[in-house]
Each structure stands twice: as C-alpha cells, then as structure tokens.
Motif scaffolding. Structure first.
Motif, PDB file in Angstrom:
ATOM      1  N   GLY A   5       0.836  -0.888  -0.089  1.00  9.87           N
ATOM      2  CA  GLY A   5       0.088  -0.064   0.134  1.00  9.87           C
ATOM      3  C   GLY A   5       0.836   1.222   0.024  1.00  9.87           C
ATOM      4  O   GLY A   5       2.007   1.237   0.231  1.00  9.87           O
ATOM      5  N   ILE A   6       0.219   2.152  -0.317  1.00  9.06           N
ATOM      6  CA  ILE A   6       0.774   3.601  -0.370  1.00  9.06           C
ATOM      7  C   ILE A   6       0.539   4.533   0.633  1.00  9.06           C
ATOM      8  O   ILE A   6       1.079   5.535   1.025  1.00  9.06           O
ATOM      9  N   TYR A   7      -0.666   4.450   1.112  1.00  7.08           N
ATOM     10  CA  TYR A   7      -1.382   5.298   2.289  1.00  7.08           C
ATOM     11  C   TYR A   7      -0.584   5.004   3.660  1.00  7.08           C
ATOM     12  O   TYR A   7      -0.183   3.667   3.765  1.00  7.08           O
ATOM     13  N   PRO A   8      -0.323   5.946   4.446  1.00  3.82           N
ATOM     14  CA  PRO A   8       0.213   5.848   5.984  1.00  3.82           C
ATOM     15  C   PRO A   8      -0.384   4.513   6.643  1.00  3.82           C
ATOM     16  O   PRO A   8       0.415   3.670   7.095  1.00  3.82           O
ATOM     17  N   ARG A   9      -1.797   4.411   6.551  1.00  2.00           N
ATOM     18  CA  ARG A   9      -2.441   3.443   7.463  1.00  2.00           C
ATOM     19  C   ARG A   9      -1.977   2.146   6.808  1.00  2.00           C
ATOM     20  O   ARG A   9      -2.137   1.042   7.568  1.00  2.00           O
ATOM     21  N   GLU A  10      -1.825   1.964   5.455  1.00  2.00           N
ATOM     22  CA  GLU A  10      -1.327   0.807   4.841  1.00  2.00           C
ATOM     23  C   GLU A  10       0.192   0.445   4.986  1.00  2.00           C
ATOM     24  O   GLU A  10       0.371  -0.768   5.298  1.00  2.00           O
ATOM     25  N   ARG A  11       0.787   1.412   5.232  1.00  2.00           N
ATOM     26  CA  ARG A  11       2.302   1.143   5.347  1.00  2.00           C
ATOM     27  C   ARG A  11       2.659   0.902   7.006  1.00  2.00           C
ATOM     28  O   ARG A  11       3.552   0.237   7.314  1.00  2.00           O
ATOM     29  N   ALA A  12       1.677   1.119   7.817  1.00  2.00           N
ATOM     30  CA  ALA A  12       1.882   1.009   9.390  1.00  2.00           C
ATOM     31  C   ALA A  12       1.746  -0.444   9.632  1.00  2.00           C
ATOM     32  O   ALA A  12       2.568  -0.730  10.683  1.00  2.00           O
ATOM     33  N   ALA A  13       1.232  -1.403   9.124  1.00  2.00           N
ATOM     34  CA  ALA A  13       1.240  -2.618   9.956  1.00  2.00           C
ATOM     35  C   ALA A  13       0.743  -3.608   8.255  1.00  2.00           C
ATOM     36  O   ALA A  13       0.208  -3.100   7.419  1.00  2.00           O
ATOM     37  N   PRO A  14       1.218  -4.844   8.471  1.00  2.00           N
ATOM     38  CA  PRO A  14       0.698  -5.738   7.427  1.00  2.00           C
ATOM     39  C   PRO A  14      -0.675  -5.954   7.520  1.00  2.00           C
ATOM     40  O   PRO A  14      -1.587  -5.624   8.376  1.00  2.00           O
ATOM     41  N   GLN A  15      -1.049  -6.303   6.343  1.00  2.00           N
ATOM     42  CA  GLN A  15      -2.702  -6.366   5.823  1.00  2.00           C
ATOM     43  C   GLN A  15      -3.048  -7.752   5.421  1.00  2.00           C
ATOM     44  O   GLN A  15      -2.128  -8.433   4.874  1.00  2.00           O
ATOM     45  N   THR A  16      -4.020  -8.140   5.643  1.00  4.11           N
ATOM     46  CA  THR A  16      -4.594  -9.394   5.141  1.00  4.11           C
ATOM     47  C   THR A  16      -4.907  -9.366   3.731  1.00  4.11           C
ATOM     48  O   THR A  16      -5.929  -8.660   3.429  1.00  4.11           O
ATOM     49  N   LEU A  17      -4.301 -10.200   2.920  1.00  2.00           N
ATOM     50  CA  LEU A  17      -4.674 -10.477   1.538  1.00  2.00           C
ATOM     51  C   LEU A  17      -5.383 -11.662   1.214  1.00  2.00           C
ATOM     52  O   LEU A  17      -4.941 -12.825   1.748  1.00  2.00           O
ATOM     53  N   GLU A  18      -6.035 -11.854   0.198  1.00  2.00           N
ATOM     54  CA  GLU A  18      -6.750 -13.169  -0.105  1.00  2.00           C
ATOM     55  C   GLU A  18      -6.041 -13.290  -1.450  1.00  2.00           C
ATOM     56  O   GLU A  18      -6.359 -12.379  -2.308  1.00  2.00           O
ATOM     57  N   ILE A  19      -5.421 -14.276  -1.648  1.00  4.00           N
ATOM     58  CA  ILE A  19      -4.799 -14.723  -2.833  1.00  4.00           C
ATOM     59  C   ILE A  19      -5.344 -15.962  -3.539  1.00  4.00           C
ATOM     60  O   ILE A  19      -5.223 -16.931  -2.774  1.00  4.00           O
ATOM     61  N   SER A  20      -5.510 -15.891  -4.798  1.00  5.98           N
ATOM     62  CA  SER A  20      -6.176 -17.127  -5.504  1.00  5.98           C
ATOM     63  C   SER A  20      -4.935 -17.320  -6.635  1.00  5.98           C
ATOM     64  O   SER A  20      -4.740 -16.371  -7.324  1.00  5.98           O
ATOM     65  N   LEU A  21      -4.461 -18.581  -6.790  1.00  7.33           N
ATOM     66  CA  LEU A  21      -3.587 -18.883  -7.981  1.00  7.33           C
ATOM     67  C   LEU A  21      -4.089 -20.090  -8.751  1.00  7.33           C
ATOM     68  O   LEU A  21      -4.595 -21.122  -7.933  1.00  7.33           O
ATOM     69  N   THR A  22      -4.125 -20.075 -10.018  1.00  8.45           N
ATOM     70  CA  THR A  22      -4.211 -21.327 -10.728  1.00  8.45           C
ATOM     71  C   THR A  22      -3.151 -21.367 -11.837  1.00  8.45           C
ATOM     72  O   THR A  22      -2.636 -20.270 -12.353  1.00  8.45           O
ATOM     73  N   PHE A  23      -2.491 -22.339 -11.819  1.00 10.44           N
ATOM     74  CA  PHE A  23      -1.387 -22.728 -12.608  1.00 10.44           C
ATOM     75  C   PHE A  23      -1.331 -23.966 -13.309  1.00 10.44           C
ATOM     76  O   PHE A  23      -1.820 -24.843 -12.943  1.00 10.44           O
ATOM     77  N   GLY A  24      -0.648 -24.002 -14.404  1.00 12.46           N
ATOM     78  CA  GLY A  24      -0.688 -25.190 -15.365  1.00 12.46           C
ATOM     79  C   GLY A  24       0.668 -25.977 -14.805  1.00 12.46           C
ATOM     80  O   GLY A  24       1.593 -25.566 -14.224  1.00 12.46           O
ATOM     81  N   VAL A  25       0.277 -27.220 -14.908  1.00  8.30           N
ATOM     82  CA  VAL A  25       1.349 -28.307 -14.371  1.00  8.30           C
ATOM     83  C   VAL A  25       1.478 -29.349 -15.648  1.00  8.30           C
ATOM     84  O   VAL A  25       0.654 -29.498 -16.442  1.00  8.30           O
ATOM     85  N   PRO A  26       2.684 -30.074 -15.787  1.00  9.17           N
ATOM     86  CA  PRO A  26       2.900 -30.995 -16.718  1.00  9.17           C
ATOM     87  C   PRO A  26       1.978 -32.025 -16.677  1.00  9.17           C
ATOM     88  O   PRO A  26       1.336 -32.759 -15.635  1.00  9.17           O
ATOM     89  N   ASP A  27       1.333 -32.565 -17.938  1.00 10.97           N
ATOM     90  CA  ASP A  27       0.262 -33.681 -17.712  1.00 10.97           C
ATOM     91  C   ASP A  27       0.582 -35.160 -17.360  1.00 10.97           C
ATOM     92  O   ASP A  27      -0.134 -35.788 -16.822  1.00 10.97           O
ATOM     93  N   GLU A  28       2.153 -35.217 -17.365  1.00 10.31           N
ATOM     94  CA  GLU A  28       2.862 -36.601 -17.050  1.00 10.31           C
ATOM     95  C   GLU A  28       2.562 -36.738 -15.704  1.00 10.31           C
ATOM     96  O   GLU A  28       2.898 -37.890 -15.189  1.00 10.31           O
ATOM     97  N   ALA A  29       2.424 -35.602 -14.643  1.00 12.78           N
ATOM     98  CA  ALA A  29       2.312 -35.961 -13.407  1.00 12.78           C
ATOM     99  C   ALA A  29       1.448 -37.012 -12.771  1.00 12.78           C
ATOM    100  O   ALA A  29       1.297 -37.678 -12.166  1.00 12.78           O
ATOM    101  N   ALA A  30       0.073 -36.480 -13.558  1.00 20.33           N
ATOM    102  CA  ALA A  30      -1.187 -37.444 -13.332  1.00 20.33           C
ATOM    103  C   ALA A  30      -0.876 -38.709 -13.813  1.00 20.33           C
ATOM    104  O   ALA A  30      -1.212 -39.674 -13.278  1.00 20.33           O
ATOM    105  N   ARG A  31      -0.285 -38.947 -15.138  1.00 14.41           N
ATOM    106  CA  ARG A  31      -0.166 -40.016 -16.004  1.00 14.41           C
ATOM    107  C   ARG A  31       0.794 -41.102 -15.176  1.00 14.41           C
ATOM    108  O   ARG A  31       0.587 -42.245 -14.944  1.00 14.41           O
TER     109      ARG A  31
END
Length: 116
Positions: free
Chosen positions: A16-42
């Motif tokens: 964050g850029i605002y003083p209240r955001e810089r004063a302490a860590p914030q809780t974020l929600e992060i969602s990721l989707t990523f590709g993986v090799p097909d052979e892992a399942a095989r």
C-alpha cells in the motif's frame, strides 16, 4: 495442460501507499491457478508436478519479507516466482485486500501470464 488451484489463501503482507497501509501488514486473499505437466497425473509422481504446499509456504515467506506499493507489483512478483522458480507454463493470480474500504468487501487485481 492440467491445472492446480489454490483458492483464497490468506497472507499477511506489507502493501500500500497510504500511511495506514504502511503502518502494519494487511490480510490479503490470494488465489492462484497454474499449469502443470500432464505427465504428473499419468505417472502419479509428485516430482513431475508443482507441489502446492511448497508454493503456499514460498509465497507466504516472500510476501512477509517485502513491501510493495501496488497489488499489481506484488502480483507480478508472485507470477515471476511461479514462472521462473516453479517453471509453471501458465499462471493466473487474483489478489484482494479485505475490508480496506467502508462498504466494500474486497478490492483487488487479477493478472494472467504464460511462458510463451
């Protein structure tokens, strides 16, 4: 291509850029989707895929150690980890600040990148 997803991972991060955001860590929600090799399942072999537990630990560790002014920059940083360190061929990330504005549940960004 197969995909792994991690939904609504809660992370404490300095962003964050605002003083209240810089004063302490914030809780974020992060969602990721990523590709993986097909052979892992095989082959039923964890060594041929991306271990989501390792990704979760790595993302939490990295974000706890840095400050980002913008969610966009934080997102690009995580994408860089996934593409370079974990060798994911494709990634989509969604990052949201929770309860940052009155009457707004979440504010955030979505970014999608691939190796090609």
């Amino acid at each position: 291509m197969d995909f792994i997803f991690i939904d609504d991972m809660r992370v404490e991060a300095h962003v964050g850029i605002y003083p209240r955001e810089r004063a302490a860590p914030q809780t974020l929600e992060i969602s990721l989707t990523f590709g993986v090799p097909d052979e892992a399942a095989r082959d039923d072999d964890i060594a041929k895929t991306i271990d989501y537990a390792v990704v979760i630990t790595r993302v939490r560790t990295e974000l706890a150690a840095r400050h980002f002014n913008l969610l966009e920059t934080l997102g690009e940083y995580v994408i860089g980890l996934m593409l370079d360190e974990f060798r994911a061929p494709w990634i989509k990330i969604s990052i949201a600040k929770v309860g940052i504005a009155k009457g707004v549940r979440r504010v955030g960004v979505q970014i999608e990148r691939s190796r090609a």
